[in-house]
Design a protein around this motif. Structure first.
Motif, mmCIF file in Angstrom:
data_model
loop_
_atom_site.group_PDB
_atom_site.id
_atom_site.type_symbol
_atom_site.label_atom_id
_atom_site.label_comp_id
_atom_site.label_asym_id
_atom_site.label_seq_id
_atom_site.Cartn_x
_atom_site.Cartn_y
_atom_site.Cartn_z
ATOM 1 N N THR A 1 -13.305 -36.382 5.846
ATOM 2 C CA THR A 1 -14.301 -36.451 7.059
ATOM 3 C C THR A 1 -15.354 -35.749 6.750
ATOM 4 O OG1 THR A 1 -12.263 -36.598 8.332
ATOM 5 C CG2 THR A 1 -14.267 -36.619 9.448
ATOM 6 N N ALA B 1 -14.782 -33.355 11.741
ATOM 7 C CA ALA B 1 -16.179 -33.826 12.463
ATOM 8 C C ALA B 1 -16.795 -32.591 13.416
ATOM 9 C CB ALA B 1 -15.922 -35.063 13.450
ATOM 10 N N VAL C 1 -24.825 -40.290 9.231
ATOM 11 C CA VAL C 1 -24.964 -39.777 10.657
ATOM 12 C C VAL C 1 -26.235 -39.922 11.123
ATOM 13 C CG1 VAL C 1 -24.042 -37.737 12.325
ATOM 14 C CG2 VAL C 1 -22.722 -38.634 9.994
ATOM 15 N N ALA D 1 -18.381 -42.264 11.632
ATOM 16 C CA ALA D 1 -17.467 -41.450 10.986
ATOM 17 C C ALA D 1 -16.216 -41.943 10.585
ATOM 18 C CB ALA D 1 -17.030 -40.016 11.716
ATOM 19 N N LEU E 1 -18.201 -37.237 4.425
ATOM 20 C CA LEU E 1 -19.021 -38.129 4.880
ATOM 21 C C LEU E 1 -20.536 -37.823 4.576
ATOM 22 C CD1 LEU E 1 -19.080 -41.126 6.576
ATOM 23 C CD2 LEU E 1 -19.529 -39.693 8.277
#
Ligand SMILES: Nc1ncnc2c1ncn2[C@@H]1O[C@H](COP(=O)(O)OP(=O)(O)OP(=O)(O)O)[C@@H](O)[C@H]1O
Ligand SMILES: [Mg+2]
Lengths: 336, 301
Positions: A206, A148, A214, A232, A209
């Motif tokens: 991750t 992230a 987002v 997430a 994604l």
């Protein structure tokens, strides 16, 4: 129907048949080598010793030696040795291994105090469980954070990438020195073997994604923490679950090495003992059992996964979907 | 040019339309964009996506943005959404400088971007949940918005079970549930077939009539832009600049038979000229097939 169209999935029935064959074929080959005397069978088991002074009933000898002995005996006019072709002791027939699945569990250990087979298995499962759990408790959150936030990734990933090339078993001696000789070092090896891969795999997942999700969440007013926990995390959950299933498979493969560290324990100790006693049926039974437990756990996790993530399209038809459908677990495609 | 002679002047407005625009201009300015510029990258590889873009959008106005591909439409709307930062100039929502994303501006994307792990209702409640609204309120809101886009029966479905048109209706409901001042839409119907598209246009007009919201709408479809909008912002490319801000001289409420209105055709012609150049007929002659023939001749030499 075209069976060899690229990317085309087969009908459930055809899928089932082929899955079945994938197990049936190796079994057929094994059976052929075991039950057809003209296939391989490099040794002779003596059934009647005739006039031979060396060969005794029950002995297995090289085919060549057997024929030489008979040639020698017949040139003297003596009664020849009788025998049947057999395979070496390390290739037991399927039915022997099948029987061993039962007998291995009920045979008392040779030395008093040695574990029974089920105790050995249980011990192995515990080692895996703890190693994998400890690794996941740290590895999954760290992986998510790396995926992230790029500063965290830059801080951790290069070093982890470096360590992951060091084979986990290499840390065996160190692990014993640090955490003692019991299960500690074994769990440590599973941990080391899993953890570093886990962080990288999870961070990659991750990172995969969809950015657009987002952004959509941002335009809906989600803050920094909410983006992590409400977008997430749920966004990667099915993939994360899939990752963990695969990683658990890797952890299994570290089991044998881990159990060799310090005092041999668990299923590995059982396998070594049985091969020392030359009870190869039991060795095979134990190895197959490791495979079966792994497969069983994977299928169960797969079934659980299809329950946990109802929003996922059934994307991975395979042995798991086939078996779970057959067992009646498969989720029905919702139609409205 | 013969066609132009036959067409009415697109700038001519009936008294009713004139009144409509007077009223519109008297409303407060919701969005004020001033000398907005955006340069991607630095040095030799830099692209100037937007240059000195200025325009105002009034309360409850429906503005479309059209222009050739790559003229910076998406960049502009992403800056307004706060997903991208400008390199010069300013953009203000209700006289407040736009810095970063916020719930005052709802966005609808061409690619739907619904949260696959949430049901239809869950998607719609996402915004209000982020705002910390109580779950009772949130649920009532969701019901209301889903009713408005005609999806009450699908509230417990997951996005992957919906058609494209349904997904985009959820997308619209989700953005509206936050009660934004302005709805930013980037080619929202671009991925839909013609029939669904026409239906969605009708839906959108209906929603816009009943909801207190201003809409900024990007599209490639000029007919769609004319049919929906009060005004159309025409951008030119390289760098993206405002070419003209066209007022649509058609009465509201809009009906499909207006597609054949001479004033509609006049606007359409004007947009074609603005976007494709002065002589669109000639451009058509240089079609792909002709080009291939000419290559063939060269090869024969
Ligand atoms: N992230 C980026 N980095 C560099 N250049 C970009 C970036 N995003 C857009 N551009 C450039 O900015 C210009 C405008 O792009 P933009 O996507 O806004 O065009 P558009 O009008 O939306 O086009 P289309 O009609 O095809 O959607 C293009 O030249 C594009 O290459
Ligand atoms: Mg665009």
């Amino acid at each position: 129907m075209d069976w060899f169209a690229i990317g085309r999935e087969l009908s459930p029935k055809a899928r089932g048949i082929i899955t079945f064959c994938s197990f049936l074929l190796p079994l057929a080959v094994w059976s052929a080598f075991s039950y057809l005397p003209f296939l391989w069978h490099p040794l002779m088991e003596v059934t009647e010793s005739g006039d031979s002074r060396y060969f005794r009933p029950g002995m297995t000898v090289e085919r060549e030696a057997f024929h030489q002995e008979n040639a020698r005996l017949s040139s003297k006019g003596s009664v020849p040795v009788k025998g049947i072709p057999v395979n070496p002791v390390y290739l037991p027939a399927p039915h022997e291994v099948g029987k061993a699945f039962y007998t291995a569990f009920v045979t008392e250990p040779r030395l008093p105090g040695d574990p029974w087979l089920h105790e050995s298995l249980w011990h192995s499962i515990q080692v895996i469980f703890w190693g994998f759990l400890l690794s996941s408790i740290i590895g999954v959150p760290l992986g998510i954070l790396c995926g992230a936030y790029s500063p965290i990734a830059r801080l951790f990933e290069p070093f982890i990438d470096f360590v992951r090339y060091m084979p986990a078993p290499a840390f065996g001696a160190l692990a014993v020195a640090i955490v003692g000789i019991y299960d500690g070092p074994k769990i440590a090896i599973i941990f080391i073997g899993t953890f570093f891969q886990q962080v990288l795999v999870v961070s990659n997942t991750t990172r995969g994604l969809d950015r657009a999700l987002v952004e959509a969440a941002q335009t809906l007013g989600a803050g920094k923490l909410q983006l992590l926990t409400r977008v997430a995390l749920p966004g990667i959950l099915p993939d994360l679950y899939r990752d963990l299933r695969i990683l658990l498979g890797w952890a299994w493969t570290y089991l044998i090495v881990a159990e060799l560290v310090g005092a041999k324990t668990g299923i590995t100790a059982f396998i070594h003992q049985q091969s020392k006693y030359k009870v190869y049926e039991n060795v095979y039974a134990a190895i197959i059992m490791i495979g079966l437990i792994g497969l069983f756990v994977d299928i169960m996790l797969g079934v659980l996964g299809s329950r946990l993530f109802p929003w996922e399209k059934d994307s991975k038809p395979g042995i798991f979907t086939f078996i779970s459908k057959a067992l009646g677990f498969g989720k029905e495609a919702s139609t409205t | 040019m013969s066609t132009e002679e036959q067409l009415v002047d697109y700038r001519e407005q009936t008294p009713e339309v004139k009144r409509y625009f007077e009223d519109l201009r008297s409303r407060e300015v919701v969005l004020k964009v001033e000398k907005l510029g955006k340069i991607f990258g630095e040095g030799v590889g830099a692209t100037e996506a937007l240059q000195d873009v200025s325009f105002d959008v009034h309360h409850r106005e429906f503005v479309s943005i059209v222009g050739p591909s790559g003229c910076g439409k998406s960049t502009l709307i992403r800056i307004l959404a706060g997903l991208e930062t400008s390199t010069s100039g300013s953009a203000m929502l209700d006289s407040e400088e736009i810095r970063g994303p916020g719930s005052g501006r709802g966005m609808v994307f061409q690619s739907y971007t619904l949260f696959p792990w949430r049901t239809v209702a869950g998607n719609v409640t996402f915004g209000p949940e982020m705002m910390g609204k109580s779950s009772d309120d949130v649920e009532k809101e969701a019901d209301k918005w889903l009713g408005m886009v005609g999806l009450s029966d699908f509230k417990n479905h997951y996005p992957h079970q919906l058609s494209g048109g349904m997904k985009q209706r959820v997308g619209i409901a989700r953005a509206l549930a936050n009660r934004p001042r302005i709805l930013l839409m980037d080619e929202p119907f671009g991925a839909l077939d013609a029939q669904t598209r026409a239906l969605m246009q009708a839906y959108l007009l209906q929603i816009w009539r009943h909801v207190d919201v201003t809409i900024l709408f990007i599209t490639h479809d000029l007919d769609e832009a004319i049919y929906l909008s009060d005004r159309i912002l025409v951008l030119e490319a390289n760098p993206g600049r405002v070419e003209e801000f066209v007022e649509i001289p058609l009465e509201r409420p809009r009906k499909p038979d207006q597609f054949l209105d001479p004033r509609f055709l006049a606007v359409r012609h004007r947009l074609d000229v603005l976007i494709h150049g002065e002589f669109p007929e000639e451009a058509e002659e240089l079609s792909f097939i002709g080009g291939v023939d000419r290559f063939g001749e060269v090869d024969a030499d």
